[in-house]
Each structure stands twice: as structure tokens, then as C-alpha cells.
Motif scaffolding. Structure first.
Motif, short mmCIF file in Angstrom:
data_model
loop_
_atom_site.label_atom_id
_atom_site.label_comp_id
_atom_site.label_asym_id
_atom_site.label_seq_id
_atom_site.Cartn_x
_atom_site.Cartn_y
_atom_site.Cartn_z
N ARG A 25 44.36 49.27 22.33
CA ARG A 25 44.19 48.98 20.85
C ARG A 25 44.08 50.27 20.12
NH1 ARG A 25 44.94 43.63 19.29
NH2 ARG A 25 45.15 42.48 21.30
N GLY A 26 44.08 51.53 20.76
CA GLY A 26 43.84 52.80 20.04
C GLY A 26 42.48 53.16 19.88
N PHE A 27 41.44 52.54 20.76
CA PHE A 27 40.21 53.19 20.66
C PHE A 27 39.70 53.66 22.02
CE2 PHE A 27 40.93 49.98 17.30
CZ PHE A 27 40.25 50.61 16.19
N ARG A 28 38.73 54.48 21.82
CA ARG A 28 37.88 54.86 23.24
C ARG A 28 36.83 53.95 23.44
NH1 ARG A 28 33.62 58.48 24.38
NH2 ARG A 28 33.52 58.81 22.28
N TYR A 29 36.43 53.38 24.49
CA TYR A 29 35.33 52.48 24.85
C TYR A 29 33.92 53.14 24.67
CZ TYR A 29 32.20 49.25 26.87
OH TYR A 29 31.29 48.15 27.11
N ILE A 46 40.16 43.49 15.94
CA ILE A 46 39.99 42.32 16.64
C ILE A 46 40.79 41.09 16.16
CG2 ILE A 46 38.19 40.72 17.62
CD1 ILE A 46 36.15 42.84 17.28
N PRO A 47 41.53 40.45 17.09
CA PRO A 47 42.26 39.38 16.88
C PRO A 47 41.66 38.07 16.41
CG PRO A 47 43.16 40.43 19.06
CD PRO A 47 41.93 41.05 18.51
N VAL A 48 41.92 37.64 15.50
CA VAL A 48 41.38 35.99 14.86
C VAL A 48 42.59 34.87 14.84
CG1 VAL A 48 39.97 34.78 13.40
CG2 VAL A 48 39.84 37.37 13.91
N LYS A 49 42.33 34.09 15.59
CA LYS A 49 43.50 33.04 15.45
C LYS A 49 42.75 31.57 15.39
CE LYS A 49 47.47 31.17 17.66
NZ LYS A 49 48.67 31.32 18.74
N ASN A 50 43.17 30.97 14.38
CA ASN A 50 42.55 29.67 14.34
C ASN A 50 41.13 29.74 13.82
OD1 ASN A 50 45.07 28.46 14.28
ND2 ASN A 50 45.14 28.11 16.41
N GLY A 51 40.76 30.67 13.37
CA GLY A 51 39.30 30.99 12.83
C GLY A 51 38.64 31.36 14.06
N ARG A 52 39.09 31.69 15.29
CA ARG A 52 38.28 32.24 16.50
C ARG A 52 38.81 33.78 16.93
NH1 ARG A 52 39.21 28.16 21.24
NH2 ARG A 52 41.36 28.50 20.69
N ASP A 61 39.12 37.02 19.34
CA ASP A 61 39.42 37.00 20.55
C ASP A 61 38.23 37.68 21.22
OD1 ASP A 61 40.19 38.17 23.24
OD2 ASP A 61 42.42 38.08 22.39
N LEU A 62 37.42 36.91 22.19
CA LEU A 62 36.12 37.56 22.80
C LEU A 62 36.31 38.93 23.61
CD1 LEU A 62 33.98 34.37 23.39
CD2 LEU A 62 33.86 35.98 21.43
N LYS A 63 37.57 38.90 24.40
CA LYS A 63 37.68 40.07 25.49
C LYS A 63 38.03 41.22 24.80
CE LYS A 63 39.45 37.37 29.43
NZ LYS A 63 39.19 36.19 28.90
N VAL A 64 38.77 41.25 23.54
CA VAL A 64 39.07 42.15 22.74
C VAL A 64 37.64 42.69 22.12
CG1 VAL A 64 40.44 43.32 20.98
CG2 VAL A 64 41.25 41.82 22.45
#
Length: 423
Positions: A81-85, A106-112, A114-117
Motif C-alpha cells: 500500500r506504499g507504507f512502512r509497517y 484503508i479500503p471501506v466497502k458497504n460501510g465495513r 478492511d480489518l487486515k489492511v
């Protein structure tokens, strides 16, 4: 992969593979190529697809129960995603603008979300707990470049000091997570070694080697696993006494004692000939033991041996060399033109066998002498013969303290020089 237009802009379009259905809700992916050029869109599409595959693989890896793999997956996902952890504490200290960049990614789909990201970008994955013994397991893989070309015997000798050092620490301090090792733990480990030196009569070098090998394991894992730990490994070395110089056998002792008729008859024939080979070549015992038939060249104008990285790793780049055979050393290799099968694979017992025989038969010039002293003797004989430093370094496989020009002395010239000092 397909490139489809949406208005004037071309999009990358592809079905999501079944393998990634658990971590990707979409059936198909549409990604803008931000161009109306089909050729450019197609070339960019391959890179986009590879990046998406990497992201999905990282998410899959994040489902594992293994903490190290899960942490590595989070770090890879952040990188994609272009970031350093960063861990959560470090993320919280970021400037507001950088923090918002992470949350916006951080992706958001249908109001949720993405917890992994989210865990990858906001530092929620958590550092894996790596104990000292687990660090040793990881070390073998992380330091695999150090073992390239080593023979089984060399690999055993390289491995054992690391195993011993880690076992010593675990027995004294315990199998702690390496992130929890304190300065007091290391001082306690050092004190344990100081007591051993006094009780067992060991040299400071024994303690220092153990501390160095233990530190190498921890630093390698910390650096290559990017754990970012502050390890308390400095200022621990035990002061060395003045280094003891291994004494050379005198020329008279070699001639009158070691080469006396039947003096070495009780020694097994292979060990005896490796010893005799050292006298006029100065090779390391392990180098002589490892020689194979192709490296023992007797049917030439100048009989010689060739030290090469065949089936084993050389001590250094300078260790590759050819050495003429003269005197008793030539006689030894005439007796064993195919090498020494007893010691070729594992030379670990060679020095112990020879040293024990020489001590028990009154053939050690002093208690401080060892088989390796023959290498020092050959150096002294070359010095007394006023042989040039370049030749001595080349013959011994040592580095030269200046630029190496030319090819060095010819084999024929070396043969003439060696004949003059041969025993």
C-alpha cells in the motif's frame, strides 16, 4: 486480463481467482489505468495485477496462526500500500497528515473497513514473540549465505559454536523472548563465564567467542526480521591476556625427531602422510586432508598440489593456490596420490589424533606445540631463506598488505625455491 474503456479512460478488468475469494469480496476487479493508450494500459495492467496478487497473498498469510508469518504478512501488506509497517505506538506519534494518509488508504466497502489492511497500516499486527531457541532456528535460514560452499565437515564446525552459545545462555538465563533480554541478563551470563574461567582454567577467548556467537544470532534475527529491538550486547567482552604465539617446531627437531627412522610408524598412515605433507608445504591440516586425486598432480614437470574449493569452502579468496611438492612431502603424496578418504569428509579428529600420538611418543618439542606448529615452522624456514614476502603470502594463502600486481612467481620458480629448503 482485459483492457476495457469507460468513457475515454481505459480500465484493467479481470475475474478474481477462487484462491482469493476468502479475502476479496469482489468477483471482478476494475482498475483505472489513467490513460487512453491501449499499449500503455496493457503494460501497466500486468504490474497492477501482480500487485493485487501480492496483496491477496499477504492477506491469506495473515490468516495463519503463526505469529511470525502473520506479522510478516502485515508488513508486506503495508508495503504494497506504499507504507512502512510501524507498531501502533509509533503510528500514534506520526504527524496528523501522515496518519490521515494511512487511514485514507484503508479500503471501506458497504460501510465495513478492511480489518487486515487496517492492522497493517495502523500497527495492530503485534510484534511476534521470538524466544532465544526460536531465534537460533531462524538464524540457520537467515544466515544461509554464510554456508554456501561449505563441506559437511565445515558446516558442522561452523554450526556448533552457535548451538553451544545459545544452549549456554538458555541453561543459565532461560529461554526468554529476545525482546525481553535485559542488560542484567547479559551481565549475569558474562559473570557465569567469569566463574567458569576461574574454576576450569579456561582462557578469556572461550568466553568472548561464546558471547560473540550468541550476539550474532540475536543481531541477525533482529536485523533481518526487522524487529527494531535494542539489544543489550555491547561492552561484554572479557579482557584478553596477551595472545599466546603458537611455537614452531625447530628445523633440528623436525629432522632429528619427527623424521627419525620409524618415529611415526605408530600413527595411522593417512594422518602420518598429511603431517609429512605439511612439512614442506605449510598447508593447513584441513586443506591437506581435503585434497582429492584431481588436486594432487604428480605426473607433471613440477609435482604439486592445488588448493581449490572442491566440495568445501576455502578460508578466503587468497586460500586458492598451488604449492610444489618436494622432499618428504612429495614422498607422502606419492604414497597417497588419490588423497585421504579417512579424513576427506570429516577432518575433525585429525589434529587430535596426531597431537595425542606426538605427545605420547615424546615427539612434541614443548607442551605448547601442536600439529599446526609445522605451518609456523615452514614460515620460519622461508624467512631464514630470505624468500620474498609476496611468495610467502601466496604460498600460505594469506592476504598481502598492498596491491597484488601480476600473477606472482611461477610454479617452476617456487619449485626451485622450495628445493633449497626441503627436508
Amino acid at each position: 486480463m482485459m483492457i476495457k474503456p469507460r468513457g475515454k479512460i481505459l480500465y484493467f478488468y479481470k475475474r478474481v481467482p477462487k484462491r482469493y475469494e476468502a479475502v476479496e469480496d469482489r468477483k471482478f476487479v476494475w482498475v483505472s489505468m489513467k490513460t487512453d493508450s491501449p499499449a500503455l494500459a496493457k503494460s501497466k495492467g500486468h504490474a497492477v495485477w501482480e500487485q493485487m496478487i501480492e496483496g491477496w497473498e499477504a492477506k491469506l498469510a495473515g490468516d495463519t496462526s503463526d505469529a511470525e508469518t502473520r506479522f510478516e504478512a502485515a508488513r508486506n501488506l503495508a508495503k504494497i500500500r506504499g507504507f512502512r509497517y510501524l507498531d501502533a505506538a509509533a503510528v500514534a506519534k506520526l504527524p496528523l497528515e501522515q496518519l490521515l494518509q494511512r487511514t485514507d488508504a484503508i479500503p471501506v466497502k458497504n460501510g465495513r473497513i478492511d480489518l487486515k489492511v487496517a492492522k497493517a497500516l495502523l500497527g495492530g499486527a503485534g510484534q511476534p514473540v521470538i524466544t532465544v531457541s526460536r531465534a537460533l532456528d531462524l538464524f540457520w535460514t537467515l544466515a544461509s549465505d554464510k554456508t554456501l560452499g561449505k563441506s559437511p565437515d565445515q558446516l558442522r564446525r561452523w554450526t556448533n559454536p552457535f548451538v553451544k552459545a545459545v544452549n549456554n545462555f538458555v541453561n543459565v538465563i532461560g529461554d526468554k523472548p529476545i525482546g525481553e533480554i535485559s542488560g542484567d541478563d547479559m551481565l549475569d551470563f558474562r559473570q557465569w563465564w567469569l566463574e567458569r574461567l576461574e574454576v576450569e582454567g579456561l582462557t578469556p577467548n572461550s568466553a568472548n567467542k561464546d558471547l560473540v556467537h550468541f550476539g550474532t544470532v540475536l543481531k541477525t534475527v533482529n536485523n533481518l526480521k526487522r524487529l527494531g529491538l535494542m539489544l543489550p550486547l555491547s561492552g561484554l567482552s572479557v579482557k584478553e591476556a596477551e595472545a599466546k604465539q603458537r611455537p614452531p617446531f625447530s628445523t633440528n627437531w623436525i629432522r632429528d625427531k619427527l623424521l627419525a627412522p620409524r618415529a611415526l610408524d605408530g600413527l595411522n598412515s593417512e594422518a602420518r602422510c598429511i603431517l609429512l605433507g605439511m612439512i614442506n608445504t605449510g598447508y593447513r591440516p584441513s586443506e591437506g586432508a581435503a585434497l582429492r586425486a584431481a588436486q594432487i598432480r604428480l605426473d607433471t614437470n613440477v609435482p604439486h598440489i592445488s588448493i581449490e574449493p572442491i566440495g568445501r569452502q576455502l578460508k578466503s579468496a587468497n586460500a586458492r593456490r598451488v604449492i610444489p611438492l618436494v622432499g618428504v612431502s612429495l614422498e607422502a603424496f606419492v604414497a597417497f596420490p588419490d588423497g585421504f578418504p579417512r579424513y576427506a569428509v570429516n577432518s575433525a579428529g585429525l589434529s587430535a589424533t596426531v597431537n595425542k600420538f606426538l605427545r605420547e611418543n615424546g615427539l612434541m618439542e614443548t607442551p605448547a606445540h601442536t600439529l599446526y606448529s609445522l605451518r609456523h615452522s615452514f614460515e620460519d624456514r622461508m624467512l631464514e631463506a630470505k624468500i620474498d614476502e609476496r611468495i610467502r603470502c601466496d604460498v600460505f594463502g594469506h592476504s598481502l598488505q598492498r596491491e597484488r600486481y601480476g600473477k606472482g612467481a611461477s610454479l617452476q620458480h617456487l619449485h626451485e625455491v622450495f628445493q633449497a629448503l626441503a627436508l
